[in-house]
Each structure stands twice: as C-alpha cells, then as structure tokens.
Design an enzyme around this catalytic site. Structure first.
Site, PDB file in Angstrom:
ATOM      1  CE1 TYR A  63     -50.466   9.098  40.386  1.00  0.00           C
ATOM      2  CE2 TYR A  63     -49.840   8.258  42.041  1.00  0.00           C
ATOM      3  CZ  TYR A  63     -50.509   9.306  41.084  1.00  0.00           C
ATOM      4  OH  TYR A  63     -51.127  10.312  42.584  1.00  0.00           O
ATOM      5  CG  LEU A 203     -45.009  19.513  50.619  1.00  0.00           C
ATOM      6  CD1 LEU A 203     -43.620  18.871  50.843  1.00  0.00           C
ATOM      7  CD2 LEU A 203     -45.227  20.625  52.265  1.00  0.00           C
ATOM      8  CG  ASN A 254     -41.438  16.548  54.446  1.00  0.00           C
ATOM      9  OD1 ASN A 254     -41.246  17.657  54.582  1.00  0.00           O
ATOM     10  ND2 ASN A 254     -41.858  15.945  52.701  1.00  0.00           N
TER      11      ASN A 254
HETATM   12  N1  LIG Z   1     -54.942  11.135  43.474  1.00  0.00           N
HETATM   13  C1  LIG Z   1     -54.842  12.665  42.690  1.00  0.00           C
HETATM   14  O1  LIG Z   1     -55.529  12.661  41.680  1.00  0.00           O
HETATM   15  C2  LIG Z   1     -53.702  13.005  43.354  1.00  0.00           C
HETATM   16  C3  LIG Z   1     -52.791  14.500  42.234  1.00  0.00           C
HETATM   17  C4  LIG Z   1     -51.520  14.477  42.827  1.00  0.00           C
HETATM   18  C5  LIG Z   1     -50.601  14.247  43.650  1.00  0.00           C
HETATM   19  N2  LIG Z   1     -51.431  12.981  44.255  1.00  0.00           N
HETATM   20  C6  LIG Z   1     -50.906  12.241  45.522  1.00  0.00           C
HETATM   21  O2  LIG Z   1     -50.084  13.439  46.130  1.00  0.00           O
HETATM   22  C7  LIG Z   1     -48.686  13.146  46.409  1.00  0.00           C
HETATM   23  C8  LIG Z   1     -47.979  14.457  46.551  1.00  0.00           C
HETATM   24  O3  LIG Z   1     -48.308  15.366  45.883  1.00  0.00           O
HETATM   25  P1  LIG Z   1     -47.005  16.317  44.708  1.00  0.00           P
HETATM   26  O4  LIG Z   1     -46.579  14.387  44.507  1.00  0.00           O
HETATM   27  O5  LIG Z   1     -47.578  16.626  43.698  1.00  0.00           O
HETATM   28  O6  LIG Z   1     -46.519  16.754  45.338  1.00  0.00           O
HETATM   29  P2  LIG Z   1     -45.946  17.868  47.040  1.00  0.00           P
HETATM   30  O7  LIG Z   1     -45.532  16.255  47.908  1.00  0.00           O
HETATM   31  O8  LIG Z   1     -46.218  18.655  47.046  1.00  0.00           O
HETATM   32  O9  LIG Z   1     -44.569  18.207  46.585  1.00  0.00           O
HETATM   33  C9  LIG Z   1     -43.288  17.535  46.692  1.00  0.00           C
HETATM   34  C10 LIG Z   1     -42.362  18.416  45.599  1.00  0.00           C
HETATM   35  O10 LIG Z   1     -41.802  18.899  46.936  1.00  0.00           O
HETATM   36  C11 LIG Z   1     -41.031  18.740  47.382  1.00  0.00           C
HETATM   37  N3  LIG Z   1     -40.050  18.647  48.822  1.00  0.00           N
HETATM   38  C12 LIG Z   1     -40.586  17.559  49.749  1.00  0.00           C
HETATM   39  N4  LIG Z   1     -40.285  17.895  50.100  1.00  0.00           N
HETATM   40  C13 LIG Z   1     -39.918  19.129  50.867  1.00  0.00           C
HETATM   41  C14 LIG Z   1     -39.287  19.528  52.179  1.00  0.00           C
HETATM   42  N5  LIG Z   1     -38.983  19.600  52.997  1.00  0.00           N
HETATM   43  N6  LIG Z   1     -39.292  21.897  50.984  1.00  0.00           N
HETATM   44  C15 LIG Z   1     -39.129  21.624  50.523  1.00  0.00           C
HETATM   45  N7  LIG Z   1     -39.165  20.925  49.310  1.00  0.00           N
HETATM   46  C16 LIG Z   1     -39.778  19.431  49.386  1.00  0.00           C
HETATM   47  C17 LIG Z   1     -40.492  17.794  46.390  1.00  0.00           C
HETATM   48  O11 LIG Z   1     -38.774  17.982  46.036  1.00  0.00           O
HETATM   49  P3  LIG Z   1     -37.884  16.446  46.385  1.00  0.00           P
HETATM   50  O12 LIG Z   1     -38.335  15.788  45.971  1.00  0.00           O
HETATM   51  O13 LIG Z   1     -36.408  17.427  45.905  1.00  0.00           O
HETATM   52  O14 LIG Z   1     -37.477  17.118  48.165  1.00  0.00           O
HETATM   53  C18 LIG Z   1     -41.119  18.110  45.818  1.00  0.00           C
HETATM   54  O15 LIG Z   1     -40.511  18.124  44.215  1.00  0.00           O
HETATM   55  C19 LIG Z   1     -48.180  12.323  44.693  1.00  0.00           C
HETATM   56  O16 LIG Z   1     -46.918  12.158  44.912  1.00  0.00           O
HETATM   57  C20 LIG Z   1     -49.198  10.991  45.028  1.00  0.00           C
HETATM   58  O17 LIG Z   1     -49.613  10.609  45.291  1.00  0.00           O
HETATM   59  C21 LIG Z   1     -52.510  12.296  43.594  1.00  0.00           C
END
Ligand SMILES: NC(=O)c1ccc[n+]([C@@H]2O[C@H](COP(=O)([O-])OP(=O)(O)OC[C@H]3O[C@@H](n4cnc5c(N)ncnc54)[C@H](OP(=O)(O)O)[C@@H]3O)[C@@H](O)[C@H]2O)c1
Length: 290
Positions: A63, A203, A254
């Site tokens: 990252y 999410l 959240n």
């Molecule tokens: N191990 C792996 O291979 C792997 C792969 C992918 C991800 N990850 C980890 O998982 C974490 C989370 O996954 P992600 O970042 O893909 O996505 P996520 O947490 O599923 O979704 C993030 C998105 O949702 C929005 N959001 C957050 N809270 C919200 C709410 N209460 N209402 C409406 N929208 C909301 C955010 O926008 P705003 O910022 O505008 O709120 C952002 O666009 C990553 O950051 C990373 O640490 C790990």
C-alpha cells in the site's frame, strides 16, 4: 479541531472513544472485532481513525503507506501497545530471504521494533514460494519481531499445504468478503481450522451493495445506515471487517454497530445479494502479483 490544524504532536481526545469488543486468535492474541482498512489512506486519515477509536490498522508493504502510519502513531501520543499494526509481505517478495528483507523494510518504514500481525498478502501460486514465506514468518515470530502470523487470500487447499508442511496454523485468513461475494465456504473452512476470518472490502468497496433495496430497507427499519447493516452482518456471521473511510463521520458510524440486532431473516436476506463473483475477479488460484 480540523485535521489540517493538527499540531506536529497531536494529543488525541479519548473522551468519546467507543469500546470495541475483541476476539482471541488461536495463538492467544486479542484483536478488536473491527479494524481500519488503510489502502489509499494517509497520515491525517490515520489520526482521524485513531481519534474515532480504531486500534487495529490493516496496512501492507504494497500500500506504500507504512511510513505515514508510523508517523501518525508517533504523533498520536498513544502508547505503542495501545495500537495493533498489521502489515503484509509484498506479493513479489514471497520466498524465505526475500520475506525477511521485506519485513525489515516494513519495520523501518513504520519506525517500529515489532509488528503485531504479519500476513502473507497473496499466495502467488505460480511462484511456488508461499511455504518459504511462511517459514520466514514463523522465524520472525520466534524472534519476537512479530506477535501473530497469518495469511490473506488462501484457499482451503493452500491452507492445508502450509499446515501440512510446517505444522503451524495461521491465526488469520483475510479474504474478500462482502454481501456481493459472501465467500461462505472459505469462511466456514477457516472456522473449521480455528482460523479467524477478516473481511477485506467489507463494504463491497463502497459499491452498489450499499444502495441495494435489501440493505436500504433493513437499515431504514432499524434507523441505521446500509453500511452499518453490512458491518453487523459480518460480525454476526463470524468474520471481522476492516472498513476504510476517509470521512470522519463515517469512520465513527462504522464503529457504532455493536448494539444493532438483526434477525436471522434479515441476515439471510443480505446473503441473497451474493452473486458469487469477486469485485475485481482476483481469484487466488490464478492471481499472481509481482
Ligand atoms: N488482503 C488483501 O488482499 C486486501 C485486498 C483489498 C483490501 N484489503 C483491505 O481491506 C480494506 C477495506 O477494503 P476496501 O478499501 O476495498 O473497501 P471497503 O472498506 O469495503 O469500502 C471503502 C469504500 O466505502 C466507502 N464507505 C466507507 N464507509 C462508508 C459508509 N458508512 N457509508 C457509505 N460509504 C462508505 C468509502 O468511501 P469514503 O472514504 O468516502 O467514506 C470507500 O469508498 C482495505 O483498505 C485494505 O486494508 C485487503
């Protein structure tokens, strides 16, 4: 205080920090049931998250933000042992010596002398090196440089290869999991091995699942947001979500999900949104990152 007014050493207000329930891993490590997803986030968002009450940060070498996380921790005024840091081996560094080197780079970037949770980021099966990475992680744990070790994106087959060849069961398997790709079989397999599931993209990466009438109607019934319904679904169905947000109000909301009661019918309705398709098609059996 607005984030751009933070002094170099930010003394965070703890007055409104919520109590986050915890879960004990198979190695005795105690972790908060919700962590902060750090992908694409930076120093000020980390301080916002600390202020909101997050104490587990899901980082990764890949990252490129470990240094910012380290700076935020140093600025927060919190004690090192109050914060749990996860980081992950860069997928291209799978291998014994390369993992040890990559780990040293992580420690230097984070400005820490140990990491709480160290994970294999991707099995990268084409390179055939994930068992060597795992042996390096076992060694790092033996040296006290890492408290807990685990994996991401491991299938039932790959988990058994690790366990059969080393005798060490991962503490965590972090997998893609959200209502559009509920990944129920791997979640159940993890549980059968005593491995805690963490949900990435919990999410659905903020996509259409939060606008689907099913989640909208359930949320309205309980006077909460669709995101809160989805996060509670994870917890009630046995996985720990890692939501990411750059928005301080959403960050707080959240975490405010532990009192939400969802019925079995509502949980099943959320599972009816499962398409069986990964958001970006990242199948661990065919995905190999450099
Ligand atoms: N191990 C792996 O291979 C792997 C792969 C992918 C991800 N990850 C980890 O998982 C974490 C989370 O996954 P992600 O970042 O893909 O996505 P996520 O947490 O599923 O979704 C993030 C998105 O949702 C929005 N959001 C957050 N809270 C919200 C709410 N209460 N209402 C409406 N929208 C909301 C955010 O926008 P705003 O910022 O505008 O709120 C952002 O666009 C990553 O950051 C990373 O640490 C790990």
């Amino acid at each position: 205080m607005a984030t751009n007014e933070r002094p170099g050493s930010a003394s965070l207000s703890r007055a409104r920090v919520p109590k986050i329930p915890s879960v004990t891993l198979n190695d005795g490590m105690v972790v908060p049931a919700i962590g902060y997803g750090t992908w694409a986030m930076g120093e000020e968002q980390f301080l916002d998250a600390l202020e909101a009450g997050y104490r587990l940060f899901d980082s990764a070498r890949g990252y490129g933000n470990e240094a910012e996380l380290g700076r935020a921790m140093a600025r927060s005024g919190l004690l090192r042992e109050e914060i749990l840091v996860t980081t992950k081996v860069a997928p291209g560094a799978n291998g014994y010596e390369s993992t040890l080197e990559d780990f040293n780079d992580s420690l230097a970037a984070l400005r820490l002398d140990y990491v709480d949770i160290y994970l294999i980021h991707w099995p990268n099966p084409a390179t055939g090196r994930f068992v060597d990475t795992w042996r390096a992680m076992i060694e790092l744990r033996a040296q006290g440089l890492v408290k807990s070790i685990g994996v991401c994106n491991f299938t039932a087959t790959y988990l058994r290869v690790l366990i059969d060849q080393t005798g060490v069961v991962p503490a965590i398997n972090q997998i893609e999991r959200h209502p559009r790709f509920a990944n129920l079989a791997q979640t159940a397999d993890n549980a059968s091995l005593g491995i805690v599931t963490q949900s990435w993209s919990p999410l659905g990466a903020g996509g259409d699942v939060l606008k689907d009438p099913v989640s909208v109607v359930i949320a309205a019934r309980h006077g909460v947001t669709p995101a809160q319904v989805v996060l509670r679904w994870h917890l009630l169905r046995g996985s720990l979500p890692l939501p990411r947000s750059a928005n301080p109000a959403r960050l707080r909301a959240n975490l405010d999900v532990f009192g939400l009661e969802l019925s079995e019918e509502e949980l099943v309705a959320i599972e009816s949104l499962d398409t069986g398709r990964r958001l970006q098609g990242q199948d661990p059996e065919t995905t190999n990152y450099s």
